[in-house]
Design an enzyme around this catalytic site. Structure first.
Site, short mmCIF file in Angstrom:
data_model
loop_
_atom_site.label_atom_id
_atom_site.label_comp_id
_atom_site.label_asym_id
_atom_site.label_seq_id
_atom_site.Cartn_x
_atom_site.Cartn_y
_atom_site.Cartn_z
N ASP A 194 -7.54 8.16 14.59
CA ASP A 194 -7.93 8.98 13.44
C ASP A 194 -8.81 10.18 13.83
O ASP A 194 -9.05 11.05 12.99
CB ASP A 194 -8.65 8.12 12.39
CG ASP A 194 -7.69 7.16 11.69
OD1 ASP A 194 -6.47 7.39 11.74
OD2 ASP A 194 -8.17 6.18 11.10
N CYS B 103 5.49 7.35 6.32
CA CYS B 103 4.67 8.48 5.87
C CYS B 103 4.65 9.53 6.97
O CYS B 103 5.32 9.37 7.99
CB CYS B 103 3.27 8.03 5.47
SG CYS B 103 2.18 7.68 6.83
N LYS C 26 -14.20 5.00 4.08
CA LYS C 26 -13.01 4.81 3.24
C LYS C 26 -12.25 3.55 3.67
O LYS C 26 -11.91 2.71 2.84
CB LYS C 26 -12.07 6.02 3.38
CG LYS C 26 -10.66 5.77 2.86
CD LYS C 26 -9.76 6.98 3.00
CE LYS C 26 -9.10 7.17 4.33
NZ LYS C 26 -7.87 6.36 4.55
N ASN C 27 -12.01 3.42 4.97
CA ASN C 27 -11.14 2.34 5.43
C ASN C 27 -11.83 0.98 5.43
O ASN C 27 -11.18 -0.05 5.60
CB ASN C 27 -10.57 2.67 6.81
CG ASN C 27 -9.54 3.79 6.73
OD1 ASN C 27 -9.08 4.12 5.63
ND2 ASN C 27 -9.20 4.38 7.85
N ARG D 221 5.54 3.02 10.07
CA ARG D 221 4.54 2.10 9.56
C ARG D 221 5.12 0.87 8.85
O ARG D 221 4.90 0.67 7.64
CB ARG D 221 3.55 2.85 8.67
CG ARG D 221 2.96 4.05 9.40
CD ARG D 221 1.90 4.75 8.62
NE ARG D 221 0.67 3.99 8.54
CZ ARG D 221 -0.41 4.40 7.90
NH1 ARG D 221 -0.41 5.57 7.30
NH2 ARG D 221 -1.49 3.67 7.84
N ARG E 214 -8.08 13.11 0.44
CA ARG E 214 -7.85 11.65 0.41
C ARG E 214 -8.90 10.93 1.25
O ARG E 214 -9.20 9.77 0.98
CB ARG E 214 -6.46 11.32 0.97
CG ARG E 214 -5.33 11.70 0.05
CD ARG E 214 -4.01 11.25 0.62
NE ARG E 214 -4.01 9.81 0.88
CZ ARG E 214 -3.08 9.18 1.59
NH1 ARG E 214 -2.07 9.84 2.11
NH2 ARG E 214 -3.15 7.88 1.78
C1 EPZ Z 1 -5.38 1.60 9.45
O1 EPZ Z 1 -4.01 1.73 9.09
C2 EPZ Z 1 -6.09 2.80 8.85
N1 EPZ Z 1 -5.91 2.77 7.40
C3 EPZ Z 1 -5.53 4.07 9.46
O2 EPZ Z 1 -6.24 5.17 8.94
C4 EPZ Z 1 -5.70 4.03 10.97
O3 EPZ Z 1 -5.10 5.17 11.55
C5 EPZ Z 1 -5.03 2.78 11.53
O4 EPZ Z 1 -5.57 1.60 10.86
C6 EPZ Z 1 -5.23 2.60 13.03
O5 EPZ Z 1 -6.59 2.59 13.33
C7 EPZ Z 1 -6.69 2.02 6.66
O6 EPZ Z 1 -7.59 1.32 7.13
C8 EPZ Z 1 -6.49 2.09 5.19
P1 EPZ Z 1 -2.21 -0.58 11.77
P2 EPZ Z 1 -3.01 0.51 9.26
O7 EPZ Z 1 -1.58 -1.65 10.94
O8 EPZ Z 1 -3.70 -0.74 8.89
C9 EPZ Z 1 2.22 -0.51 13.61
C10 EPZ Z 1 -6.51 7.28 7.94
O9 EPZ Z 1 -6.21 8.46 8.26
N2 EPZ Z 1 2.46 -1.68 12.74
O10 EPZ Z 1 -3.24 -0.95 12.76
O11 EPZ Z 1 -1.76 0.87 8.56
C11 EPZ Z 1 2.07 0.75 12.77
O12 EPZ Z 1 3.33 1.29 12.41
C12 EPZ Z 1 -5.53 6.15 8.16
O13 EPZ Z 1 -7.59 6.98 7.41
C13 EPZ Z 1 3.65 -2.37 12.83
O14 EPZ Z 1 4.53 -2.02 13.64
O15 EPZ Z 1 -2.79 0.56 10.83
C14 EPZ Z 1 1.27 1.64 13.68
O16 EPZ Z 1 2.11 2.28 14.58
C15 EPZ Z 1 -4.21 6.63 8.70
N3 EPZ Z 1 3.86 -3.43 11.98
C16 EPZ Z 1 0.36 0.65 14.41
O17 EPZ Z 1 0.97 -0.63 14.27
C17 EPZ Z 1 2.93 -3.83 11.08
O18 EPZ Z 1 3.18 -4.80 10.35
C18 EPZ Z 1 -1.07 0.57 13.87
O19 EPZ Z 1 -1.05 0.21 12.50
C19 EPZ Z 1 1.70 -3.14 11.00
C20 EPZ Z 1 1.48 -2.05 11.84
#
Ligand code: EPZ
Length: 417
Positions: free
Chosen positions: A304, A116, A22-23, A121, A396
């Site tokens: 995850d 969420c 998915k991701n 996030r 999802r």
């Molecule tokens: C991706 O989310 C995945 N989603 C998530 O999977 C996964 O848990 C996550 O990466 C971590 O591996 C998709 O690929 C669609 P991040 P993403 O930006 O890109 C903080 C699932 O269940 N952050 O690496 O949103 C953020 O708040 C989902 O399939 C900032 O502070 O993850 C978080 O605490 C859930 N500012 C951390 O970094 C930003 O601008 C990691 O987020 C961006 C992120």
């Protein structure tokens, strides 16, 4: 709304085929916005979030034709540059349209995703990346508005290796002439898959999978054909399920190298995991030894899989800790597991589990994709009947999870409420 009824305690046996990721599929589908030519994406899972992405692409001006697991994204009209709240609120990954649209059209407006169930996030790292490349951003009526006179290849340094920000900047850079270098980039396998796709479209991306990614953009990108990698999180969930419920299962198409941190932890706990031709085999070995883990960006233990892991460790012979360092609120499943007889104390970002010999069935609720998957694992391992509500969260990210487990011998049913 659908619910799952699980009569737990059955061993799992046989073979399951892992679906496309998915991701990985989400950003690759969105990268089709970088061109007007057709893109053919194969091995795309049939999931709610993927369907939401099709609606988003259509809303922006693309055509989407699905044939089994193969999807063709084509040209319908000049693209719009606004992603509406109605779609963004259903799927945060919608923010990924910002990079491609900003690079191609010089402006984009995307509703802010908001928090969420698992955390706040924010998207500040995405925005800093675009700003480093020459864009300006402001917030207006709940939307983030980005504009540029023309992006330029630059060095972009991330304060944290955000997966989404890395993907967004990679896509923007692919359509920007010059060289962009991302420092402290995310290293997840999904990033490498996106890099492969962008290379097929005509960009030159090197270093994906490492901390520094170099992207040489092209003025015009072409259509491309690509097969999405297998889903490592689905794989990790099934590994935890077999280890917790007991059994002997081969996961076809599972990629061992994508899950080394999880596999190392599972081996320490006692599960027997081997790389077999075309997949991974797991043979359970009773109650696990206690193993403490810490979630980290790849190649660390994946956040995850934390919830499915917790269901497994709830049965350990001793005391184990789970520390969640990626998301600030990712223990919602712990309270539900308590209802099943687990012994878990949560203190800040650390959960301490005292293993119990058995979990017992209960009526529980899924709060997000992976928390829900963790509860399915707990239900399969538990004695007695578990009812899981709000299964739409699980849908999802997992394609008919109940059918997969039924084929492996579980007693699990989907019911309409
Ligand atoms: C991706 O989310 C995945 N989603 C998530 O999977 C996964 O848990 C996550 O990466 C971590 O591996 C998709 O690929 C669609 P991040 P993403 O930006 O890109 C903080 C699932 O269940 N952050 O690496 O949103 C953020 O708040 C989902 O399939 C900032 O502070 O993850 C978080 O605490 C859930 N500012 C951390 O970094 C930003 O601008 C990691 O987020 C961006 C992120």
């Amino acid at each position: 709304m659908d619910a799952f009824i699980i009569h737990g305690g059955r061993r799992l046996r046989g073979t399951a085929r892992i679906n496309g990721s998915k991701n990985a599929a989400l950003p690759i589908l969105i990268a089709s916005l970088l061109t007007d030519e057709p893109c053919v994406i194969q091995n795309v899972p049939n999931l709610r979030d993927i369907n939401t992405t099709y609606r988003l692409l259509e809303e922006l001006g693309k055509t989407v034709t699905v044939s089994g697991k193969s999807v063709t994204v084509g040209f319908r009209r000049k693209l719009k540059t606004k992603a509406p709240y109605e779609i963004v609120k259903q799927m945060r990954a919608s923010i990924l349209v910002a990079g491609p649209l900003l690079a191609r059209f010089g402006n984009v407006r995307v509703s802010l995703p908001g928090g969420c169930a698992i955390g706040l996030r924010p998207i500040d790292i995405h925005l800093k990346g675009f700003e480093a490349m020459g864009a300006e951003s402001h917030t207006e009526q709940g939307d983030v508005v980005l504009a540029t006179e023309g992006l330029a290849g630059r060095t972009v340094r991330f304060s944290f290796p955000s997966v989404g920000a890395t993907e967004n900047v990679m896509m923007a850079a692919a359509a920007t002439e010059g060289v962009t270098s991302i420092e402290n980039a995310a290293r997840e396998p999904e990033i490498e898959d996106l890099a492969d796709f962008l290379n097929k479209m005509g960009a030159t991306v090197t270093g994906a999978g490492g901390k520094r990614i170099r992207i040489e953009g092209a003025a015009r990108l072409s259509g491309a054909k690509h097969r999405v990698i297998p889903d490592r999180i689905e794989t990790g969930t099934y590994l935890c399920a077999v280890a917790a419920a007991g059994g002997d299962v081969t996961l076809k198409e599972a990629v061992y190298e994508h899950l080394e941190a999880l596999i190392a932890a599972m081996r320490k706990a006692g599960a027997k995991i081997t790389k077999v031709p075309g997949g991974i085999r797991i043979v359970s070995s009773g109650r696990p030894k206690p193993v403490s883990i810490l979630t980290k960006p790849h190649p660390g233990f994946p956040t995850d899989v934390q919830a499915p892991w917790m269901a497994y460790m709830a049965l350990c012979r001793g005391k184990a800790k789970v520390r969640e360092t990626i998301f600030e609120n990712r223990f919602m499943h712990a309270a539900e597991m308590l209802r099943m007889g687990a012994s878990i104390v949560v203190n800040g970002n650390t959960a301490t589990l005292r293993g119990v010999p058995d979990l017992s069935g209960a009526e529980i609720m899924a709060s997000d994709i992976r928390a829900g998957a963790g509860l399915v694992v707990a239900g399969l391992a538990a004695q007695g009947t578990t009812k899981i509500q709000r299964v739409y969260h699980i849908d999802r990210g997992y394609e008919r999870i109940e059918s997969v487990f039924r084929r492996l011998g579980a007693n699990i049913l989907r019911v309409k409420e």
